[in-house]
Design a protein around this motif. Structure first.
Motif, PDB file in Angstrom:
ATOM      1  N   LYS A 182     -95.177   3.526 -20.944  1.00  0.00           N
ATOM      2  CA  LYS A 182     -96.468   3.827 -21.662  1.00  0.00           C
ATOM      3  C   LYS A 182     -97.518   3.606 -20.671  1.00  0.00           C
ATOM      4  O   LYS A 182     -97.829   2.372 -20.252  1.00  0.00           O
ATOM      5  N   LEU A 183     -98.637   4.392 -20.522  1.00  0.00           N
ATOM      6  CA  LEU A 183     -99.518   4.215 -19.690  1.00  0.00           C
ATOM      7  C   LEU A 183    -100.929   3.804 -20.473  1.00  0.00           C
ATOM      8  O   LEU A 183    -101.197   4.426 -21.710  1.00  0.00           O
ATOM      9  N   VAL A 184    -101.569   2.801 -20.055  1.00  0.00           N
ATOM     10  CA  VAL A 184    -102.990   2.409 -20.740  1.00  0.00           C
ATOM     11  C   VAL A 184    -104.126   2.850 -19.789  1.00  0.00           C
ATOM     12  O   VAL A 184    -104.001   2.550 -18.362  1.00  0.00           O
ATOM     13  N   HIS A 185    -104.870   3.613 -19.992  1.00  0.00           N
ATOM     14  CA  HIS A 185    -105.843   3.958 -19.265  1.00  0.00           C
ATOM     15  C   HIS A 185    -107.356   3.746 -19.671  1.00  0.00           C
ATOM     16  O   HIS A 185    -108.056   4.061 -20.782  1.00  0.00           O
ATOM     17  N   VAL A 186    -108.076   2.538 -19.085  1.00  0.00           N
ATOM     18  CA  VAL A 186    -109.132   2.084 -19.533  1.00  0.00           C
ATOM     19  C   VAL A 186    -110.313   2.765 -18.978  1.00  0.00           C
ATOM     20  O   VAL A 186    -110.244   2.969 -17.637  1.00  0.00           O
ATOM     21  N   ILE A 187    -111.342   3.162 -19.516  1.00  0.00           N
ATOM     22  CA  ILE A 187    -112.283   4.035 -19.196  1.00  0.00           C
ATOM     23  C   ILE A 187    -113.699   3.289 -19.438  1.00  0.00           C
ATOM     24  O   ILE A 187    -113.855   2.675 -20.556  1.00  0.00           O
ATOM     25  N   ARG A 188    -114.776   3.449 -18.385  1.00  0.00           N
ATOM     26  CA  ARG A 188    -115.756   2.574 -18.392  1.00  0.00           C
ATOM     27  C   ARG A 188    -116.952   3.686 -17.834  1.00  0.00           C
ATOM     28  O   ARG A 188    -116.572   4.415 -17.030  1.00  0.00           O
ATOM     29  N   ASN A 189    -118.228   3.384 -18.184  1.00  0.00           N
ATOM     30  CA  ASN A 189    -119.250   4.306 -17.698  1.00  0.00           C
ATOM     31  C   ASN A 189    -119.016   4.171 -16.242  1.00  0.00           C
ATOM     32  O   ASN A 189    -119.193   3.089 -15.676  1.00  0.00           O
ATOM     33  N   VAL A 194    -105.505  11.850 -10.248  1.00  0.00           N
ATOM     34  CA  VAL A 194    -104.251  11.262 -10.676  1.00  0.00           C
ATOM     35  C   VAL A 194    -104.181  11.031 -12.450  1.00  0.00           C
ATOM     36  O   VAL A 194    -103.251  11.683 -13.149  1.00  0.00           O
ATOM     37  N   VAL A 195    -105.408  10.522 -12.769  1.00  0.00           N
ATOM     38  CA  VAL A 195    -105.217  10.732 -14.299  1.00  0.00           C
ATOM     39  C   VAL A 195    -104.884  11.842 -15.129  1.00  0.00           C
ATOM     40  O   VAL A 195    -104.483  11.904 -15.817  1.00  0.00           O
ATOM     41  N   GLU A 196    -105.894  12.779 -14.586  1.00  0.00           N
ATOM     42  CA  GLU A 196    -105.983  13.970 -14.783  1.00  0.00           C
ATOM     43  C   GLU A 196    -104.669  14.893 -14.605  1.00  0.00           C
ATOM     44  O   GLU A 196    -104.043  15.405 -15.801  1.00  0.00           O
ATOM     45  N   ALA A 197    -103.767  14.595 -13.678  1.00  0.00           N
ATOM     46  CA  ALA A 197    -102.535  15.154 -13.589  1.00  0.00           C
ATOM     47  C   ALA A 197    -101.556  14.622 -14.446  1.00  0.00           C
ATOM     48  O   ALA A 197    -100.711  15.470 -14.974  1.00  0.00           O
ATOM     49  N   LEU A 198    -101.519  13.292 -14.523  1.00  0.00           N
ATOM     50  CA  LEU A 198    -100.452  12.695 -15.461  1.00  0.00           C
ATOM     51  C   LEU A 198    -100.824  13.141 -16.918  1.00  0.00           C
ATOM     52  O   LEU A 198     -99.940  13.209 -17.488  1.00  0.00           O
ATOM     53  N   LYS A 199    -102.163  13.385 -17.157  1.00  0.00           N
ATOM     54  CA  LYS A 199    -102.469  14.028 -18.847  1.00  0.00           C
ATOM     55  C   LYS A 199    -101.752  15.408 -18.793  1.00  0.00           C
ATOM     56  O   LYS A 199    -101.277  15.870 -19.705  1.00  0.00           O
ATOM     57  N   ARG A 200    -102.179  16.214 -17.703  1.00  0.00           N
ATOM     58  CA  ARG A 200    -101.549  17.448 -17.638  1.00  0.00           C
ATOM     59  C   ARG A 200    -100.053  17.708 -17.948  1.00  0.00           C
ATOM     60  O   ARG A 200     -99.540  18.513 -18.506  1.00  0.00           O
ATOM     61  N   GLU A 201     -99.394  16.830 -17.160  1.00  0.00           N
ATOM     62  CA  GLU A 201     -97.980  16.806 -17.081  1.00  0.00           C
ATOM     63  C   GLU A 201     -97.386  16.291 -18.166  1.00  0.00           C
ATOM     64  O   GLU A 201     -96.220  16.662 -18.830  1.00  0.00           O
ATOM     65  N   ASN A 202     -97.987  15.233 -19.039  1.00  0.00           N
ATOM     66  CA  ASN A 202     -97.463  14.809 -20.303  1.00  0.00           C
ATOM     67  C   ASN A 202     -96.276  14.404 -20.318  1.00  0.00           C
ATOM     68  O   ASN A 202     -95.557  14.481 -21.183  1.00  0.00           O
TER      69      ASN A 202
END
Length: 253
Positions: free
Chosen positions: A131-138, A173-181
């Motif tokens: 399970k991947l945790v993606h922390v986002i900040r401005n 990289v994160v966008e690719a991980l989301k697309r692949e799901n």
């Protein structure tokens, strides 16, 4: 000795530097049923582990040792001058974790730029859901924090340009991980964690598979899977203003 027989999920962080990964990792590690290593950098050490049961156990032991060792050697989960140990809770003391993992978001995403298959190798070693945790900040805040941390006086610098180039790669990289799901990924915004910590911690704990989140606003320590525990007095990098006044993490700054 820690019993890893009940581990049901492996947690990895993906994202960017200076976005509060250390804070979020410490919050999960504070749960009595979780072990989250601090800055171990599993992808850097991946060649140490084969795909046998002993390889998996060796990895788990190293992560557990890291979680415990930082409390002894550093006197707490400290990073870049901030203190992330959650008072009166379970950082580094889980005896029978349900989830285990590593907090190294920026470096993990950077390594996946060069070799996206590394995460699949981790999966073959641990043999439990990742399970991947993606922390986002401005991003402007993240950039400003990075420049301050590196003591760079101007944005027109090699350090700043390197940060921007790597940041863009990590986003890709994160966008690719989301697309692949292929692996579940949980977004958590550091600004929302500050604004509504109780809700964000509850969402986070549910995602990683811990049904009884650390209970904000109490001083008593929980125990085992059914324990509830408080979170207070944590000093982190996620914002200038503290978190207080709601049932959640108080004193985060």
């Amino acid at each position: 000795a820690t019993d890893f027989g009940g581990v049901k999920a492996f947690i990895m962080f993906v994202g960017y530097p200076r976005t509060a990964h250390s804070l979020v990792g410490a919050l999960i590690d504070a749960h009595p049923d979780a072990v989250i290593a601090h800055e171990y950098d599993i992808l850097k050490h991946l060649d140490k582990y084969d795909e046998s049961e002993e390889g998996k156990m060796a990895l788990y032991r190293d992560l557990d040792h890291n979680s415990k060792d930082v409390l002894v050697k550093k006197g707490g989960r400290r990073q870049s001058g901030y203190e992330y140990t959650v008072p009166n809770q379970f950082n580094g003391v889980s005896k029978k974790p349900l989830v285990i993992g590593d907090k190294k978001g920026g470096s993990t995403a950077a390594a996946l730029i060069d070799d996206p298959t590394l995460i699949d190798k981790v999966q073959r070693i641990v043999k439990v859901p990742i399970k991947l945790v993606h922390v986002i900040r401005n991003p402007y805040d993240a950039m400003a924090s990075h420049i301050k941390h590196k003591r760079v006086s101007t944005s027109d610098s090699q350090e700043f340009r390197f940060f921007m180039k790597r940041f863009k790669g990590q986003v890709a990289v994160v966008e690719a991980l989301k697309r692949e799901n292929k692996y579940p990924l949980h977004d958590i915004y550091s600004e929302q964690l500050i604004a509504d910590p109780a809700h964000e911690i509850e969402r986070l704990m549910a995602f990683v598979g811990l049904g009884h989140p650390i209970s904000p606003g109490t001083d008593s320590a929980g125990s085992g899977e059914s324990g509830e525990s408080g979170v207070s007095g944590v000093s982190g990098e996620s914002g200038e203003s503290g978190v207080s006044g709601v049932s959640g993490v108080s004193g985060v700054s």
